[in-house]
Design an enzyme around this catalytic site. Structure first.
Site, PDB file in Angstrom:
ATOM      1  N   GLU A  25      -4.874  -8.314  -0.534  1.00 39.06           N
ATOM      2  CA  GLU A  25      -5.588  -7.966   0.700  1.00 39.06           C
ATOM      3  C   GLU A  25      -6.982  -7.455   0.370  1.00 39.06           C
ATOM      4  O   GLU A  25      -7.137  -6.588  -0.485  1.00 39.06           O
ATOM      5  CB  GLU A  25      -4.805  -6.894   1.473  1.00 39.06           C
ATOM      6  CG  GLU A  25      -5.443  -6.492   2.792  1.00 39.06           C
ATOM      7  CD  GLU A  25      -4.611  -5.441   3.524  1.00 39.06           C
ATOM      8  OE1 GLU A  25      -3.360  -5.561   3.536  1.00 39.06           O
ATOM      9  OE2 GLU A  25      -5.190  -4.485   4.081  1.00 39.06           O
ATOM     10  N   GLU A  39       0.781  -1.236   0.000  1.00 40.99           N
ATOM     11  CA  GLU A  39       0.000   0.000   0.000  1.00 40.99           C
ATOM     12  C   GLU A  39       0.817   1.291   0.000  1.00 40.99           C
ATOM     13  O   GLU A  39       0.721   2.104   0.930  1.00 40.99           O
ATOM     14  CB  GLU A  39      -0.973  -0.008   1.180  1.00 40.99           C
ATOM     15  CG  GLU A  39      -2.018  -1.104   1.045  1.00 40.99           C
ATOM     16  CD  GLU A  39      -3.151  -1.001   2.055  1.00 40.99           C
ATOM     17  OE1 GLU A  39      -3.071  -0.165   2.980  1.00 40.99           O
ATOM     18  OE2 GLU A  39      -4.129  -1.757   1.908  1.00 40.99           O
TER      19      GLU A  39
END
Length: 290
Positions: free
Chosen positions: A215, A116
């Site tokens: 995820e 991320e």
């Protein structure tokens, strides 16, 4: 499944209160019938930078235990804050040199090298993220020439969409891809927060890029709040259509709704399906019946 941060919920023997244990991995492999575990090693927030040797040894142990059970291990360099992966480049080189040297001859290792990337601490562009990937990948390739390497994208792994709202941001990646072989780009979503607009981004990107959803959650982007199983099913239908693999966040007994297990399960050591939270039971069923 993906672990939660292993500094909180990582490896421990049965009854230790940790959520990655012989009993929990037996449940994941034999009851969930999962074929991979993403090992989320945070870098900051009490993670790797506080004890590089200790966290490296813990990841090694989890890889070994996952391998014993015939599963893939996704080694997640869980950098989050700061959002620019270049901040941790030297640490990443040290860590992934070790992992590639030790496990590069195994066929069940995937490298998830930048969780991320984001602009919370200042603008983080695709050019900056790409620079990081192209600096780190050769370190891995020196010892592991052919394993899949999973590369992060800006905007919390949304091809920049969560930062910019630009639904065609993936074209920047298409036009300036990471110069390396056998890589996949990562995408993350949380079904109660991210709906058709995000699905449209992923659908278009998946037509031109290899993608792995490393995820996702069935609730809000915080990993908490009410589950949205309608949106979650729409996501899984899209992933099946596009033949995209996924890992669910997360395999712990954290208090949030996104944790698979009810609070206290890891201390009690009973990983029966009756101890799953609503989200955990839903995801288990999806893994078992995929």
């Amino acid at each position: 499944m993906s672990t939660h941060g292993i500094q909180w919920y990582g490896w421990g023997e049965n009854g230790s209160g940790k959520c990655v244990s012989p009993a929990s991995l037996d449940a994941l492999a034999n009851d969930f019938k999962a074929d991979h575990l993403r090992i989320s090693m945070y870098i900051q927030e009490g993670g790797y930078e506080t004890d590089p040797a200790g966290f490296t040894a813990q990841v090694d142990k989890i890889i070994d235990e996952v391998t014993k059970r015939g599963m893939y291990a996704i080694v997640d360099w869980h950098q989050l804050n700061p959002g620019n992966p270049n901040y941790n480049l030297d640490r990443a080189k040290t860590f992934f040199t070790h992992i590639a040297q030790k496990y590069g001859n195994q066929k069940n290792i995937l490298y998830d090298i930048a969780n991320e990337p984001n602009s919370e601490g200042g603008p983080v562009t695709w050019a900056m993220v790409r620079q990081y990937h192209e600096a780190l990948i050769p370190v891995i390739r020196a010892y592991d020439p052919d394993a899949v390497i999973l590369v992060g994208t800006p905007g919390w792994d949304t091809f920049g969409y969560s930062d910019s709202g630009n639904a065609t941001g993936y074209m920047e990646v298409v036009n300036n891809p990471v110069r390396a072989d056998n890589i996949m780009y990562t995408f993350h979503f949380y079904a109660a927060s991210h709906k058709d607009n995000y699905r449209n981004v992923l659908s278009a990107a998946a037509d031109v890029l290899p993608i792995f959803v490393t995820e996702f959650g069935t609730q809000q982007a915080s990993g908490d709040g009410a589950n949205d199983f309608t949106s979650s099913q729409q996501w899984l239908d899209l992933l099946a259509q596009k033949q995209i693999s996924w890992a669910n966040w997360n395999y712990s007994d954290d208090f949030r709704t996104g944790a698979a297990w009810k609070s206290g399960t890891c201390s009690g050591g009973n990983f029966a399906a009756s101890n799953l939270k609503e989200a955990g039971a839903w995801v288990r069923n999806k893994i078992r019946t995929r």
